[in-house]
Design an enzyme around this catalytic site. Structure first.
Site, PDB file in Angstrom:
ATOM      1  N   TYR A   1      76.217  82.006 -27.802  1.00 10.36           N
ATOM      2  CA  TYR A   1      76.905  80.720 -27.799  1.00 10.36           C
ATOM      3  C   TYR A   1      77.308  80.476 -26.353  1.00 10.36           C
ATOM      4  CZ  TYR A   1      77.604  81.735 -32.796  1.00 10.36           C
ATOM      5  OH  TYR A   1      77.420  82.065 -34.115  1.00 10.36           O
TER       6      TYR A   1
ATOM      7  N   CYS B   1      81.034  81.290 -25.643  1.00 12.21           N
ATOM      8  CA  CYS B   1      81.577  82.579 -26.080  1.00 12.21           C
ATOM      9  C   CYS B   1      81.921  83.447 -24.867  1.00 12.21           C
ATOM     10  CB  CYS B   1      80.555  83.285 -26.962  1.00 12.21           C
ATOM     11  SG  CYS B   1      80.888  85.032 -27.233  1.00 12.21           S
TER      12      CYS B   1
ATOM     13  N   PHE C   1      82.386  86.669 -24.667  1.00  7.66           N
ATOM     14  CA  PHE C   1      81.570  87.878 -24.634  1.00  7.66           C
ATOM     15  C   PHE C   1      80.188  87.567 -24.059  1.00  7.66           C
ATOM     16  CE2 PHE C   1      84.678  88.991 -27.934  1.00  7.66           C
ATOM     17  CZ  PHE C   1      85.056  90.263 -27.512  1.00  7.66           C
ATOM     18  N   CYS C   2      79.656  86.419 -24.430  1.00 13.14           N
ATOM     19  CA  CYS C   2      78.354  85.997 -23.901  1.00 13.14           C
ATOM     20  C   CYS C   2      78.450  85.687 -22.413  1.00 13.14           C
ATOM     21  CB  CYS C   2      77.846  84.769 -24.664  1.00 13.14           C
ATOM     22  SG  CYS C   2      77.664  85.015 -26.450  1.00 13.14           S
TER      23      CYS C   2
END
Length: 350
Positions: free
Chosen positions: A90, A93, A95-96
């Site tokens: 995403y 996101c 974390f991304c």
């Protein structure tokens, strides 16, 4: 006789009613899906409620059909011996964003695949449904921090992802504690033990502390929640109907969920002070004598903190953090290195 004579007469009307009923059922299911999407989008893209036991390794190899569906899986990665990398993600996101910052800094080419937050058609091949997911060659690896460790170790092993994975034994599925060496880089030497330990400690801090203060800040007021969903729906692959519902229902839903998250993680009521405090703790850890935690250049912890904070760019949260902490110079420094790929190895063509 009379009853049967009415059937042909009213059959078209019955068909219309059945069609209307089916349309209503489908519309209701669609609406329920998008209402569910509102919370899924908020929680998935900002990923603040991901339990630690769900972050175990899930690595596997694809068969020929699955690998072929993802494009040039056998292509060499420019400037390194790493295989072709696809990142299922995403855009918003954290974390991304953290994993992308790592790849960008080291000049590792990769393909971004935006995943639909509800239907997740793009990751049909995976039983693991959280993002990011990395597919390197024919091997899938999950969990952003673990992905960073695996790729960084592989870079020191002539790009061999599978050999890198062998250095991280997989825990049983039912285990609730994360792997002990998830934050370790297998450098193969004992140099800089203290700095490596410091790097690991701060990478863990990002996942355990910094991430959790994001959602309560991003969705702290109805206006800020709507602001966040305005951006989320613009970069996500929604159709017009989904975008409209996700924006308004999602903003409303996440405003209340964020309050629950604040209590769950025992974050102080003034959530802005909570995130300021986290960023100040980070800057204190760097100290006055270093530009970055890694010294003259960012290390993996610098990239992790930068990646998480970069997910809030364009929002009030980001602007307030930069105005009310001393992180701006550090942030701009890391941004320079990330955008210019200063960690990239020398090209084999040179």
């Amino acid at each position: 006789m009379h009853f049967r004579s009415f059937i042909p007469r009213f059959a078209p009307r019955f068909a219309q009613l059945r069609g209307l009923r089916n349309w209503m059922v489908q519309s209701r299911a669609r609406t329920v899906s998008v209402i569910g999407l509102s919370s899924v989008v908020g929680l998935s893209t900002w990923a603040s409620v991901r339990p630690r036991h769900s972050m175990l390794l899930h690595a596997r190899s694809f068969d020929g059909e699955a690998a072929g569906s993802m494009g040039s899986a056998n292509a060499s990665n420019k400037g390194s011996k790493l295989p072709h990398i696809s990142v299922y993600q995403y855009e918003t996101c954290p974390f991304c964003s953290k994993f992308r910052a790592f790849l960008d800094y080291y000049g590792i080419e990769y393909e971004k695949v935006e995943v639909h937050p509800v239907f997740k058609r793009e990751i049909w091949f995976s039983s693991y449904k959280k993002v990011p997911i990395m597919v390197a060659g024919e091997t899938q690896v999950n969990d952003s921090s673990f992905m960073v460790s695996v790729v960084r170790t592989a870079m020191l092993l002539d790009g061999d992802i599978n050999k890198s994975l062998e250095m991280y034994p997989e825990l049983p599925e039912e285990a609730e504690s994360e792997r002990a060496n998830k934050y370790n880089i297998m450098y193969g030497n004992t140099e800089d033990i203290d700095s490596r330990s410091e790097e690991r400690r701060w990478r863990r801090w990002v996942d355990d502390k910094l991430i959790h203060v994001l959602a309560p800040n991003i969705y702290s007021t109805p206006r800020q929640s709507l602001q966040a969903f305005q951006y989320i729906t613009e970069v996500s692959n929604f159709n017009t109907f989904e975008r409209y519902l996700a924006k308004y229902i999602g903003a409303f839903t996440m405003y209340f969920i964020a309050k629950h998250l604040r209590k769950k993680y025992e974050i102080q009521s003034d959530v802005r002070q909570a995130i300021y405090g986290c960023v100040n703790v980070w800057m204190k850890g760097i100290g006055k004598k270093r530009m970055f935690l890694g010294g003259d250049k960012p290390n993996l912890a610098d990239l992790a903190v930068y990646g998480v904070l970069s997910a809030t760019e364009g929002l009030d949260t980001f602007d307030d953090v930069m105005k009310n902490t001393k992180a701006l110079k550090w942030y701009q420094g890391v941004q320079y290195h990330v955008r210019n790929h200063t960690g990239a190895p020398p090209s084999s063509n040179n």
